[in-house]
Design an enzyme around this catalytic site. Structure first.
Site, PDB file in Angstrom:
ATOM      1  N   HIS A 122      30.946  42.819  28.019  1.00 37.24           N
ATOM      2  CA  HIS A 122      30.101  43.721  28.804  1.00 37.24           C
ATOM      3  C   HIS A 122      29.615  44.825  27.857  1.00 37.24           C
ATOM      4  CE1 HIS A 122      29.369  47.014  31.727  1.00 37.24           C
ATOM      5  NE2 HIS A 122      29.297  46.089  32.664  1.00 37.24           N
ATOM      6  N   ASP A 199      39.835  44.558  27.692  1.00 37.87           N
ATOM      7  CA  ASP A 199      39.053  45.119  28.790  1.00 37.87           C
ATOM      8  C   ASP A 199      39.411  44.312  30.043  1.00 37.87           C
ATOM      9  OD1 ASP A 199      37.159  45.557  30.716  1.00 37.87           O
ATOM     10  OD2 ASP A 199      35.422  45.305  29.410  1.00 37.87           O
ATOM     11  N   GLN A 202      37.559  42.798  34.614  1.00 35.89           N
ATOM     12  CA  GLN A 202      37.390  41.584  35.435  1.00 35.89           C
ATOM     13  C   GLN A 202      38.672  40.746  35.438  1.00 35.89           C
ATOM     14  OE1 GLN A 202      34.766  41.020  37.325  1.00 35.89           O
ATOM     15  NE2 GLN A 202      33.445  42.616  36.487  1.00 35.89           N
ATOM     16  N   LYS A 225      37.020  48.260  41.011  1.00 33.48           N
ATOM     17  CA  LYS A 225      36.927  46.795  41.003  1.00 33.48           C
ATOM     18  C   LYS A 225      38.199  46.151  41.541  1.00 33.48           C
ATOM     19  CE  LYS A 225      33.747  46.686  37.065  1.00 33.48           C
ATOM     20  NZ  LYS A 225      32.436  46.279  37.586  1.00 33.48           N
TER      21      LYS A 225
END
Ligand code: PLP
Length: 405
Positions: A122, A199, A202, A225
């Site tokens: 991302h 990261d 997700q 999220k």
């Protein structure tokens, strides 16, 4: 697992209609909806015990401070960190990566040093490193991906060298859904004495994350999220790193003693938390983590796997629909493209049917460039979605196709 109707009833927004049609929310990769208990927890702060944390001697400040620190402890246990000092609250994944890129760059990076990222990142895990590289004269190296959207491990091993100072990769691609082989990535980096940042924006919401078992050096994620409030994120760092690194922001609360000549810094983790933190959101995040734990993280993972498999099969049956990201190891995210139909047109027609999908480059332009496309339609599913909703998406896609036939 709790009954799906009861789960859906926990999320007030899922009851609403858009354009007089039931909402079908397939944009969970961008942000998840919030259960009532999270909304209540944040509301409760403002209604009954709001006071700035770590500052006052008064009742409300004490209560807020205590709830904030309990939230830190909740995050610690959720990701199985060893100590709560290793949990820093930030504004989100972007805030966490920018912070580490700055502090790590200042402490350890010199001209000619290299940082390894993957092609799947991302923009939040590209641009902060690029900015740091520009400042320090360092270089980004990028692990390529194959046609299925998987990183090519052999190429990664070749990139690792004595110049490598850090590896920073995503747990899963937000654009394609691919889950990265973190065990192999971290083991190879560590055998070259290189730390790894993951990261988890997700990853955290799709299963169990154990930072100790992963042996990861830094792990970051966003509250919004994982069914928590906006404006709160987490930066986990092994104590040895956080103790060595300098702060990335200056201000109130992160200091020990301030004079005009010199400032000394507070102990961990407060050294990294400058100014008034978003404590109501941190308290809401802790409630979201409780909620996810109560539903059951293994159950969430298996339900999402089932939804992914169902959706993939149904979409694969649609003529002239191409799925981007075809790895066997995926989170419940499907990116696709309809032949000769622009993704924005698809997204807008689906929207009018009450279906929320994401369209565009998903803040992952290098992934789109790899395939020579300017975007996809992305349906990112989560445990509150249903097979009926997926059937409705298929119907919607058929409608889009018929309108452009
Ligand atoms: N990293 C990944 C993989 C993401 O998917 C996102 C957001 O979509 C981010 C980082 C940035 O997260 P935030 O905007 O919450 O900081």
């Amino acid at each position: 697992m709790k009954d799906i109707a009861d789960i859906r009833a926990d999320f007030p927004i899922l009851k609403r209609e858009v354009y007089n049609k039931p909402l079908v929310y397939f944009d969970n990769g961008a942000t998840t909806q919030k259960p009532q208990c999270v909304l209540d927890a944040v509301d409760e702060v403002y209604k009954s015990y709001n006071g700035n944390i770590h500052r006052g001697v008064h009742f409300l400040s004490d209560m807020s401070s205590e709830a904030y620190e309990q939230s830190r402890e909740k995050v610690r246990s959720f990701i199985n960190a060893s100590k709560s000092q290793e949990i820093v609250f930030t504004s989100g994944t972007t805030g966490s990566i920018n912070g580490i890129a700055f502090s790590f760059g200042e402490s350890y990076i010199n001209k000619g040093d290299e940082i390894i990222l993957s092609r799947l990142e991302h923009h939040a895990n590209i641009v902060p490193w690029q900015m740091m590289c520009e400042r320090k004269g360092a270089v980004l190296r990028v692990i390529p991906i194959n046609d299925k959207g998987e990183i090519i491990l052999e190429e990664y091993y070749k990139l690792l060298s004595s110049k490598t100072k850090l590896v920073s990769v995503t747990q899963a691609s937000n654009a394609l859904g691919t889950i990265l082989p973190l065990r192999e990535i971290i083991a190879a980096a560590h055998s070259a004495n290189v730390p790894v940042l993951v990261d988890g924006a997700q990853g955290i919401q799709h299963g169990i994350v154990d930072v100790n078992a992963m042996d990861v050096d830094f792990y970051v994620f966003s509250g919004h999220k994982i069914y928590g409030p906006n404006g709160i994120g987490v930066l986990y760092g092994k104590e040895k790193w956080l103790a060595e690194l300098g702060p990335f922001q200056g201000g109130g609360d992160m200091v020990d003693k301030v004079t005009f000549e010199k400032t000394t810094y507070n102990e961990l983790p407060f050294k990294f938390e400058a100014g008034t933190m978003n404590y109501p959101a941190a308290i809401g995040l802790a409630k979201a983590l409780d909620y996810v734990s109560d539903i059951g993280r293994e159950d969430i993972a298996s339900r999402e796997k089932e939804l992914l498999s169902y959706a993939t099969d149904r979409l694969a049956d649609i003529k002239d629909l191409r799925i981007f990201g075809t790895s066997d190891h995926k989170i419940s995210t499907i990116s696709f493209h309809l032949k000769n139909i622009h993704q924005y047109d698809t997204g807008m027609i689906l929207d009018k049917m009450g279906i929320a999908v994401r369209t565009g480059t998903h803040c992952a332009q290098p992934v789109m460039d790899r395939y020579g496309i300017d975007g996809t339609v992305r349906a990112s599913l989560c445990f509150y979605n249903t097979k009926e909703e997926i059937d409705f998406l298929v119907k919607g896609i058929e409608k889009v196709k018929s309108m452009f036939a």
